[in-house]
Motif scaffolding. Structure first.
Motif, PDB file in Angstrom:
ATOM      1  N   GLU A   1       0.678  -1.198   0.048  1.00  0.00           N
ATOM      2  CA  GLU A   1       0.097  -0.028  -0.164  1.00  0.00           C
ATOM      3  C   GLU A   1       0.725   1.277   0.057  1.00  0.00           C
ATOM      4  O   GLU A   1       0.231   2.287   0.469  1.00  0.00           O
ATOM      5  CB  GLU A   1      -0.864  -0.156   1.149  1.00  0.00           C
ATOM      6  CG  GLU A   1      -1.733  -1.123   1.500  1.00  0.00           C
ATOM      7  CD  GLU A   1      -3.056  -1.249   2.255  1.00  0.00           C
ATOM      8  OE1 GLU A   1      -3.514  -0.314   2.564  1.00  0.00           O
ATOM      9  OE2 GLU A   1      -3.145  -2.371   2.956  1.00  0.00           O
ATOM     10  N   GLY A   2       2.020   1.069  -0.344  1.00  0.00           N
ATOM     11  CA  GLY A   2       2.813   2.297  -0.433  1.00  0.00           C
ATOM     12  C   GLY A   2       4.080   2.330   0.723  1.00  0.00           C
ATOM     13  O   GLY A   2       5.229   2.962   0.426  1.00  0.00           O
ATOM     14  N   TRP A   3       3.847   1.349   1.807  1.00  0.00           N
ATOM     15  CA  TRP A   3       4.900   1.320   2.726  1.00  0.00           C
ATOM     16  C   TRP A   3       5.526  -0.157   2.749  1.00  0.00           C
ATOM     17  O   TRP A   3       5.649  -0.662   3.725  1.00  0.00           O
ATOM     18  CB  TRP A   3       4.278   1.647   3.959  1.00  0.00           C
ATOM     19  CG  TRP A   3       3.866   3.080   4.257  1.00  0.00           C
ATOM     20  CD1 TRP A   3       4.651   4.166   4.510  1.00  0.00           C
ATOM     21  CD2 TRP A   3       2.744   3.682   4.026  1.00  0.00           C
ATOM     22  NE1 TRP A   3       3.827   5.295   4.540  1.00  0.00           N
ATOM     23  CE2 TRP A   3       2.760   4.872   4.070  1.00  0.00           C
ATOM     24  CE3 TRP A   3       1.401   3.030   3.560  1.00  0.00           C
ATOM     25  CZ2 TRP A   3       1.765   5.849   4.114  1.00  0.00           C
ATOM     26  CZ3 TRP A   3       0.483   4.051   3.586  1.00  0.00           C
ATOM     27  CH2 TRP A   3       0.506   5.370   3.718  1.00  0.00           C
ATOM     28  N   GLY A   4       5.095  -0.748   1.714  1.00  0.00           N
ATOM     29  CA  GLY A   4       5.160  -2.344   1.680  1.00  0.00           C
ATOM     30  C   GLY A   4       4.172  -2.935   2.133  1.00  0.00           C
ATOM     31  O   GLY A   4       3.146  -2.325   2.837  1.00  0.00           O
ATOM     32  N   PRO A   5       3.940  -4.345   1.733  1.00  0.00           N
ATOM     33  CA  PRO A   5       2.903  -5.232   2.348  1.00  0.00           C
ATOM     34  C   PRO A   5       2.801  -5.018   3.989  1.00  0.00           C
ATOM     35  O   PRO A   5       3.818  -5.376   4.482  1.00  0.00           O
ATOM     36  CB  PRO A   5       2.959  -6.523   1.827  1.00  0.00           C
ATOM     37  CG  PRO A   5       4.215  -6.312   0.808  1.00  0.00           C
ATOM     38  CD  PRO A   5       4.890  -5.140   1.175  1.00  0.00           C
ATOM     39  N   ARG A   6       1.695  -5.296   4.676  1.00  0.00           N
ATOM     40  CA  ARG A   6       1.668  -5.407   5.844  1.00  0.00           C
ATOM     41  C   ARG A   6       2.143  -6.945   6.215  1.00  0.00           C
ATOM     42  O   ARG A   6       1.945  -7.829   5.732  1.00  0.00           O
ATOM     43  CB  ARG A   6       0.066  -5.586   6.518  1.00  0.00           C
ATOM     44  CG  ARG A   6      -0.490  -4.025   6.122  1.00  0.00           C
ATOM     45  CD  ARG A   6      -1.910  -4.113   7.344  1.00  0.00           C
ATOM     46  NE  ARG A   6      -1.623  -4.477   8.680  1.00  0.00           N
ATOM     47  CZ  ARG A   6      -2.673  -5.251   9.529  1.00  0.00           C
ATOM     48  NH1 ARG A   6      -3.526  -5.723   8.872  1.00  0.00           N
ATOM     49  NH2 ARG A   6      -2.248  -5.672  10.398  1.00  0.00           N
ATOM     50  N   PRO A   7       2.831  -7.040   7.583  1.00  0.00           N
ATOM     51  CA  PRO A   7       3.452  -8.237   7.974  1.00  0.00           C
ATOM     52  C   PRO A   7       2.574  -9.245   8.447  1.00  0.00           C
ATOM     53  O   PRO A   7       2.517  -9.660   9.606  1.00  0.00           O
ATOM     54  CB  PRO A   7       4.552  -7.861   8.957  1.00  0.00           C
ATOM     55  CG  PRO A   7       4.139  -6.647   9.550  1.00  0.00           C
ATOM     56  CD  PRO A   7       3.361  -5.816   8.408  1.00  0.00           C
ATOM     57  N   VAL A   8       1.412  -9.611   7.773  1.00  0.00           N
ATOM     58  CA  VAL A   8       0.471 -10.499   8.072  1.00  0.00           C
ATOM     59  C   VAL A   8       0.388 -11.658   7.214  1.00  0.00           C
ATOM     60  O   VAL A   8       0.959 -11.539   6.228  1.00  0.00           O
ATOM     61  CB  VAL A   8      -0.984  -9.745   8.007  1.00  0.00           C
ATOM     62  CG1 VAL A   8      -1.030  -8.621   9.366  1.00  0.00           C
ATOM     63  CG2 VAL A   8      -1.445  -9.094   6.723  1.00  0.00           C
ATOM     64  N   PRO A   9      -0.296 -12.829   7.931  1.00  0.00           N
ATOM     65  CA  PRO A   9      -0.205 -14.118   7.058  1.00  0.00           C
ATOM     66  C   PRO A   9      -0.847 -13.824   5.570  1.00  0.00           C
ATOM     67  O   PRO A   9      -1.668 -12.975   5.470  1.00  0.00           O
ATOM     68  CB  PRO A   9      -0.775 -15.056   7.732  1.00  0.00           C
ATOM     69  CG  PRO A   9      -0.897 -14.385   9.202  1.00  0.00           C
ATOM     70  CD  PRO A   9      -0.727 -13.063   8.926  1.00  0.00           C
ATOM     71  N   THR A  10      -0.489 -14.705   4.939  1.00  0.00           N
ATOM     72  CA  THR A  10      -1.213 -14.905   3.415  1.00  0.00           C
ATOM     73  C   THR A  10      -2.745 -15.456   3.822  1.00  0.00           C
ATOM     74  O   THR A  10      -2.862 -16.152   4.664  1.00  0.00           O
ATOM     75  CB  THR A  10      -0.470 -16.173   2.642  1.00  0.00           C
ATOM     76  OG1 THR A  10       0.611 -15.465   2.524  1.00  0.00           O
ATOM     77  CG2 THR A  10      -1.322 -16.450   1.338  1.00  0.00           C
ATOM     78  N   VAL A  11      -3.771 -14.735   3.008  1.00  0.00           N
ATOM     79  CA  VAL A  11      -5.010 -15.127   3.108  1.00  0.00           C
ATOM     80  C   VAL A  11      -5.192 -16.448   2.190  1.00  0.00           C
ATOM     81  O   VAL A  11      -4.982 -16.289   1.195  1.00  0.00           O
ATOM     82  CB  VAL A  11      -5.851 -14.061   2.847  1.00  0.00           C
ATOM     83  CG1 VAL A  11      -7.500 -14.038   2.900  1.00  0.00           C
ATOM     84  CG2 VAL A  11      -5.591 -12.808   3.659  1.00  0.00           C
ATOM     85  N   VAL A  12      -5.714 -17.505   3.075  1.00  0.00           N
ATOM     86  CA  VAL A  12      -6.201 -18.447   2.167  1.00  0.00           C
ATOM     87  C   VAL A  12      -7.741 -18.516   1.779  1.00  0.00           C
ATOM     88  O   VAL A  12      -8.577 -18.242   2.506  1.00  0.00           O
ATOM     89  CB  VAL A  12      -5.817 -19.902   3.165  1.00  0.00           C
ATOM     90  CG1 VAL A  12      -6.287 -21.266   2.455  1.00  0.00           C
ATOM     91  CG2 VAL A  12      -4.443 -19.958   3.548  1.00  0.00           C
ATOM     92  N   GLY A  13      -7.767 -18.781   0.660  1.00  0.00           N
ATOM     93  CA  GLY A  13      -9.136 -18.583   0.044  1.00  0.00           C
ATOM     94  C   GLY A  13     -10.110 -20.080   0.215  1.00  0.00           C
ATOM     95  O   GLY A  13      -9.544 -20.876   0.552  1.00  0.00           O
ATOM     96  N   CYS A  14     -11.237 -19.877  -0.548  1.00  0.00           N
ATOM     97  CA  CYS A  14     -12.054 -21.165  -0.506  1.00  0.00           C
ATOM     98  C   CYS A  14     -12.728 -21.224  -1.891  1.00  0.00           C
ATOM     99  O   CYS A  14     -13.954 -20.894  -2.108  1.00  0.00           O
ATOM    100  CB  CYS A  14     -13.244 -21.076   0.534  1.00  0.00           C
ATOM    101  SG  CYS A  14     -14.174 -22.405   0.580  1.00  0.00           S
ATOM    102  N   PRO A  15     -11.906 -21.623  -3.204  1.00  0.00           N
ATOM    103  CA  PRO A  15     -12.306 -21.468  -4.444  1.00  0.00           C
ATOM    104  C   PRO A  15     -13.656 -22.192  -4.606  1.00  0.00           C
ATOM    105  O   PRO A  15     -14.423 -21.591  -5.403  1.00  0.00           O
ATOM    106  CB  PRO A  15     -11.260 -21.856  -5.128  1.00  0.00           C
ATOM    107  CG  PRO A  15      -9.972 -22.155  -4.227  1.00  0.00           C
ATOM    108  CD  PRO A  15     -10.463 -22.243  -3.030  1.00  0.00           C
TER     109      PRO A  15
END
Ligand code: DHB
Ligand code: FE
Length: 286
Positions: free
Chosen positions: A84-98
């Protein structure tokens, strides 16, 4: 059969994410904000769903203005935090449900909602800040998430009423999915705020509190709020509240409000947060 068991709505202020990521939640300024999320952090321990349908908006972080879908659903296996301009937040990858996302998209199109398919999208604070507020700092998110993005960045945005009916259609789609899944629906953004122009800093607690009151059992009134009224009363970014109406539409006619929090301000925004569940789900639980 899959079922929607609860709805959560919350503001998604990016500075809240930064406060979490930089270890500032105990600062005087932030303490009252985070205190308002203690309830949901405890509640979710017993109520963690299998999947969250997370209605949010991208803030031109991943979806540039080249193409602006009104409604879009994430089909990917995984979604990375956006830069978002300051780098990605240090949070886990979000796992989807295709599987469920595909079913919902198909049912929505049958229901005459023309939804855009996102096979790839990085997710910004609109999606990750609410996850952090509810689940805290974790190595992995304990749920799968289906991102459902709504255009609130460029006119014409959808009406609140359209969002409410989308929520109803999503609930129908979930109920026709054969797997036994506990699904929550979240709506993020709002409440009143304006980040730009001569009225920057606008906050309207009277409008916000009336919105919170009517979200329980006077949704007919909320469905009639026009986009112009949102702009006038809740500021240029207050339109994010239409995501709350998707959540509310999906919960059915009668709901129980389990928790409510309102705090002014965090950054430039009036922070609102509710947890609700359909009365029918409650009856089934009891
Ligand atoms: C702020 C709030 C938002 O919802 C957003 O997307 C960006 C900034 C704020 O209050 O600063
Ligand atoms: Fe926002």
């Amino acid at each position: 059969m899959a079922r929607i068991t609860a709805g959560i709505a919350t503001s998604h202020v990016p500075a809240i994410g930064a406060a979490i990521d930089l270890g500032k939640t105990g600062d005087e300024y932030w303490k009252p904000v985070f205190a308002g999320y203690e309830w949901v952090k405890n509640w979710i321990l017993d109520e963690t769903p299998d999947v969250i349908i997370l209605c949010y908006n991208d803030h031109a972080s991943s979806m540039m203005l080249d193409i602006v879908p009104t409604f879009a659903i994430g089909f990917a296996e995984e979604f990375e935090p956006a830069d978002e301009g300051w780098g990605p937040r240090p949070v886990p990858t979000v796992v989807g449900c295709p599987e469920l996302a595909g079913h919902i998209a198909e049912q929505l199109v049958i229901d005459e909602f023309d939804i855009t398919i996102m096979n790839h999208i990085d997710v910004d604070h609109g999606l990750t800040v609410p996850l952090s507020l509810v689940f805290g700092q974790v190595d992995e998110w304990p749920v799968r998430v289906i991102p459902l993005a709504v255009n609130v960045t460029q006119f014409p945005t959808p009406s609140g009423n359209r969002c409410f009916t989308l929520g109803q259609a999503i609930a129908d789609a979930v109920e026709s999915f054969p797997a036994d899944l506990n699904v929550q629906i979240w709506g993020t953004g709002g409440m009143s705020h304006q980040l730009q122009g001569p009225r920057a800093g606008l906050i309207n607690p009277k409008f916000d509190n009336a919105f919170l009151d009517r979200l329980i059992d006077r949704t007919d009134e909320l469905r009639q709020i026009t986009r112009l009224e949102f702009l006038r009363e809740s500021g240029s970014e207050g339109i994010e509240l239409i995501m709350w109406l998707i959540m509310r539409g999906a919960l059915g006619k009668d709901v129980e409000e389990l928790y409510r929090f309102y705090h002014v301000p965090a950054s430039n925004t009036a922070v609102g947060h509710v947890v609700m569940r359909p009365k029918t789900a409650q009856a089934a639980d009891d």
